[in-house]
Scaffold this motif. Structure first.
Motif, PDB file in Angstrom:
ATOM      1  N   TRP A  64       2.663  -1.779  -4.502  1.00  0.00           N
ATOM      2  CA  TRP A  64       1.919  -0.764  -5.092  1.00  0.00           C
ATOM      3  C   TRP A  64       2.150  -0.562  -6.492  1.00  0.00           C
ATOM      4  N   VAL A  77       2.871  -2.719   5.787  1.00  0.00           N
ATOM      5  CA  VAL A  77       2.924  -1.064   6.317  1.00  0.00           C
ATOM      6  C   VAL A  77       3.126  -1.403   7.721  1.00  0.00           C
ATOM      7  N   LEU A  96       3.617   7.993   2.825  1.00  0.00           N
ATOM      8  CA  LEU A  96       2.738   7.039   1.920  1.00  0.00           C
ATOM      9  C   LEU A  96       1.144   7.639   1.879  1.00  0.00           C
TER      10      LEU A  96
END
Length: 364
Positions: A64, A77, A96
């Motif tokens: 990120w 994820v 998130l």
């Protein structure tokens, strides 16, 4: 994200080494208990899993911060989601960005609900229709139903929207008890909630199917909604007196709230036929005293069901707009005629404008 510290990580996850029990001073003085081989193996597996979870989370954070594309982060994820507990899944989904967790959220809906489920569903409800769901219609229908269940009863108005979407996936009458039950719930929501437009629900195939239901209560429930669509206060009172036990006990509807709702809708229907209404006409039509008329008109204006001015001297109400609970074929024709008239008037105005411009040019 952005910038997740190990402390933040420890707060997020309940099963990591940083959040496991720390012995008190008293227990530190005692000799440590010898673990069995099975306990040692379980402890090692737990620590290995906790380390893997932390590494996945750090990978997400790094990607990120490096401005990597979400499509490159989503697989990590997903891997993280498969490792963690239900409680920690809720933590991830609330922490998130939704665009990284959309796929995980769909899987989360399959898990048993917990106390955070309604809040998380509320966050994700705006992106449900954008999810690239496999098995298209079938999968999406299931997600709509799960969203309805997750949001009920905490966010019933939002939940109702997903119930309507779920029922809209049926293009033929399904007589199964579950679908008919959901159609009845949609009708009940229309009556309970501050919903004033009924076309969307009345057009649903499972709702229309209630007319031919083998269950008489389902038929009566649809008749009640149709009454609110097209009839008035007097019709409601007759229905209520004939079916009081159903309304109060089976459907658990509040008769007082429904009485006010039907009066507001009846007032709108009265205004469809005349834009100038006397207090006496309104009072008679709604079975009210004349001194209660002003309050009901103010409520209708407050609910945006009507645009009107009250003439207290003449004891009249001048209406410029009134709400339609359903838009019938006759109303579509009226709208078509109105638009045609408007189009003709604009065309004539443009012709006059062109004529004036030409005359002005010739004069110069």
């Amino acid at each position: 994200i952005p910038g997740i510290s190990s402390y933040t990580f420890s707060l997020l996850f309940s099963q990591t080494p940083t959040t496991r029990h720390r012995p008190t001073m008293a227990s530190q003085e005692e000799k440590p208990t010898e673990l069995t081989e099975e306990q040692k193996k379980a402890k090692a597996e737990q620590e290995k899993k906790a380390k893997e979870i932390q590494e996945k989370f750090e990978d997400i954070n790094r990607l990120w911060l490096d401005n990597e594309s979400p499509k490159d982060i989503v697989p990590v994820v997903d891997e993280l989601f498969d490792l963690i507990s239900l409680e920690d899944k809720a933590a991830v989904l609330s922490f998130l960005p939704p665009k990284l967790c959309a796929h995980c959220f769909v899987k989360f809906l399959d898990d048993p609900p917990n106390q955070r489920t309604p809040e998380i569903a509320k966050v994700y409800m705006t992106i449900i229709d954008e999810l690239p769901l496999e098995d298209s219609a079938g999968k999406r229908s299931k997600v709509y139903l799960q969203m309805y269940k997750c949001l009920t009863p905490a966010y019933l108005e939002d939940a109702h929207k997903f119930l309507v979407k779920y029922l809209s996936t049926f293009n033929k009458v399904d007589e199964t008890a579950d679908v008919e039950g959901k159609a009845c719930e949609a009708v009940l929501n229309c009556l309970k909630l501050p919903i004033w437009k009924f076309d969307e629900v009345m057009d649903l195939v499972p709702v229309r199917g209630l007319r031919t239901s083998k269950n008489n209560e389902s038929k009566l429930l649809l008749q009640l909604l149709e009454l609110f669509c097209n009839q008035n206060y007097t019709d409601w009172m007759k229905f209520y007196n004939d079916n009081k036990s159903l309304v109060d006990n089976t459907w658990k509807l509040e008769a007082t709230a429904l009485t006010e709702k039907i009066r507001l809708l009846s007032l709108c229907r009265l205004a469809h036929n005349s834009k100038e209404l006397s207090f006496a006409d309104i009072a008679g039509y709604l079975s009210l005293n004349e001194d209660e008329v002003e309050a009901i008109v103010v409520k209708a204006v407050g609910h945006k069901l009507m645009t009107a001015k009250i003439d207290q001297v003449q004891r009249k109400v001048h209406v410029s707009y009134s709400h339609h609970a359903v838009f019938t074929t006759e109303q579509w024709r009226h709208l078509q005629d109105t638009l045609a008239t408007w189009n003709d008037n604009v065309s004539k105005l443009l012709v006059k404008f062109d004529t004036l411009v030409k005359e002005e040019k010739q004069g110069n």
